[in-house]
Design a protein around this motif. Structure first.
Motif, short mmCIF file in Angstrom:
data_model
loop_
_atom_site.label_atom_id
_atom_site.label_comp_id
_atom_site.label_asym_id
_atom_site.label_seq_id
_atom_site.Cartn_x
_atom_site.Cartn_y
_atom_site.Cartn_z
N SER A 87 26.78 -48.11 12.26
CA SER A 87 26.90 -46.66 12.22
C SER A 87 26.13 -46.02 13.38
O SER A 87 25.28 -46.65 14.02
CB SER A 87 26.37 -46.11 10.89
N HIS A 88 26.44 -44.76 13.63
CA HIS A 88 25.76 -44.01 14.68
C HIS A 88 24.33 -43.69 14.25
O HIS A 88 24.11 -43.23 13.12
CB HIS A 88 26.48 -42.70 14.97
N PRO A 89 23.35 -43.87 15.15
CA PRO A 89 21.97 -43.49 14.80
C PRO A 89 21.69 -42.02 15.08
O PRO A 89 20.62 -41.52 14.72
CB PRO A 89 21.14 -44.39 15.72
N HIS A 90 22.62 -41.31 15.74
CA HIS A 90 22.38 -39.93 16.14
C HIS A 90 23.53 -39.02 15.72
O HIS A 90 24.60 -39.50 15.34
CB HIS A 90 22.22 -39.83 17.67
N ARG A 91 23.30 -37.71 15.83
CA ARG A 91 24.35 -36.71 15.69
C ARG A 91 24.70 -36.19 17.08
O ARG A 91 23.81 -35.91 17.89
CB ARG A 91 23.87 -35.55 14.82
N ALA A 92 26.00 -36.09 17.39
CA ALA A 92 26.45 -35.58 18.69
C ALA A 92 27.13 -34.24 18.48
O ALA A 92 28.06 -34.13 17.66
CB ALA A 92 27.41 -36.58 19.34
N VAL A 93 26.67 -33.21 19.21
CA VAL A 93 27.17 -31.85 19.04
C VAL A 93 27.73 -31.34 20.37
O VAL A 93 27.09 -31.51 21.42
CB VAL A 93 26.05 -30.91 18.55
N VAL A 94 28.90 -30.73 20.31
CA VAL A 94 29.52 -30.12 21.50
C VAL A 94 28.86 -28.77 21.75
O VAL A 94 28.81 -27.92 20.85
CB VAL A 94 31.04 -29.94 21.28
N ILE A 95 28.33 -28.57 22.97
CA ILE A 95 27.64 -27.33 23.30
C ILE A 95 28.57 -26.32 23.94
O ILE A 95 28.46 -25.12 23.73
CB ILE A 95 26.43 -27.61 24.21
N SER A 96 29.51 -26.78 24.73
CA SER A 96 30.52 -25.90 25.31
C SER A 96 31.88 -26.57 25.13
O SER A 96 31.97 -27.76 24.91
CB SER A 96 30.24 -25.64 26.80
N ARG A 97 32.95 -25.77 25.20
CA ARG A 97 34.28 -26.32 24.99
C ARG A 97 34.46 -27.58 25.82
O ARG A 97 34.19 -27.58 27.02
CB ARG A 97 35.34 -25.28 25.36
N ALA A 98 34.91 -28.65 25.18
CA ALA A 98 34.89 -29.96 25.84
C ALA A 98 36.22 -30.68 25.73
O ALA A 98 36.94 -30.57 24.73
CB ALA A 98 33.78 -30.83 25.23
N LYS A 99 36.51 -31.46 26.78
CA LYS A 99 37.65 -32.37 26.79
C LYS A 99 37.08 -33.78 26.82
O LYS A 99 36.36 -34.15 27.75
CB LYS A 99 38.52 -32.11 28.03
#
Length: 225
Positions: A87-99
């Motif tokens: 499993s992932h050890p972190h949380r990943a968050v989009v800060i600006s609109r992303a491709k």
């Protein structure tokens, strides 16, 4: 260069890999503030960032977040998934609109033999992450708060959150986010930044810090008398 960037950045090599039908990659658009993945979710993909910014957070036992990395265009996020964690050890968050292109890890590993220049990149990228983890552990043991803060500013000055500015860079980050990255209270960061501003090491603005990374390096490592 971020340790999440592959050594071979040739568009033709990368595009050939991502467009290989046997890879099974898919490219998606994400809105700002979207969660790319949560800590504890299955680690089954790598994420190649074409546009936008991703911030990685370590989640504490009480749900608190600590900012650990900032990724931008041309970076691979979650390269550590190649180590086959459950499993992932972190949380990943989009800060600006992303491709972002989602790349399944197993087909990626099978295809690497056809792209030897990318193999070198993967090895160096993973080795860079090991070294970064060791450096981070050393900072927690040997550096005081001011030292950790200055080194964090220098590290983030080469990230997607920074942009060139007269006399150095503008780092777009809040006091709270810096506190998460350094591992101290927001009030402690605000006080330290006020002291650095008085020493003319940086300038503060709304969610922005302006400074010369080389000046901070010299301040941390003054020349011998």
């Amino acid at each position: 260069m971020s340790d999440s960037a592959m050594v071979d950045s040739s568009p033709s090599t990368l595009e050939a890999l991502l467009e290989d039908p046997s890879l099974g990659a898919k490219t998606l658009m994400y809105r700002s503030a979207a969660v790319l993945y949560e800590a504890g979710s299955p680690a089954e993909h790598l994420y190649y960032i074409h546009e936008g910014q991703i911030r990685l957070y370590q989640v504490g036992p009480r749900g608190e977040d600590r900012l650990v990395e900032i990724y931008g265009p041309g970076n691979w996020c979650c390269i550590e998934a190649l180590a086959n964690p459950a499993s992932h050890p972190h949380r990943a968050v989009v800060i600006s609109r992303a491709k972002i292109t989602l790349v399944p890890t197993d087909p990626f590993l099978k295809l690497l033999s056809q792209y030897p220049s990318l193999v070198v990149g993967v090895i160096r990228c993973l080795a860079g992450k090991v070294q970064s983890a060791r450096d981070e552990a050393g900072r927690l043991v040997f550096d005081d708060c001011d030292g950790r803060l200055l080194k964090t500013l220098i590290r983030f000055s080469d990230s997607a959150a920074a942009s060139p500015a007269p006399g150095g860079v503008d780092l777009h980050i809040t006091h709270r986010q810096l506190a998460e990255a350094v591992g101290v209270a927001r009030e402690t960061i605000s006080l330290a930044l006020t002291q650095f501003r008085r020493r003319q090491l940086l300038r503060t603005g709304r969610n922005r810090l302006s400074f010369d990374p080389d000046q901070l390096r010299r301040y941390l490592n003054p020349p011998a008398a």
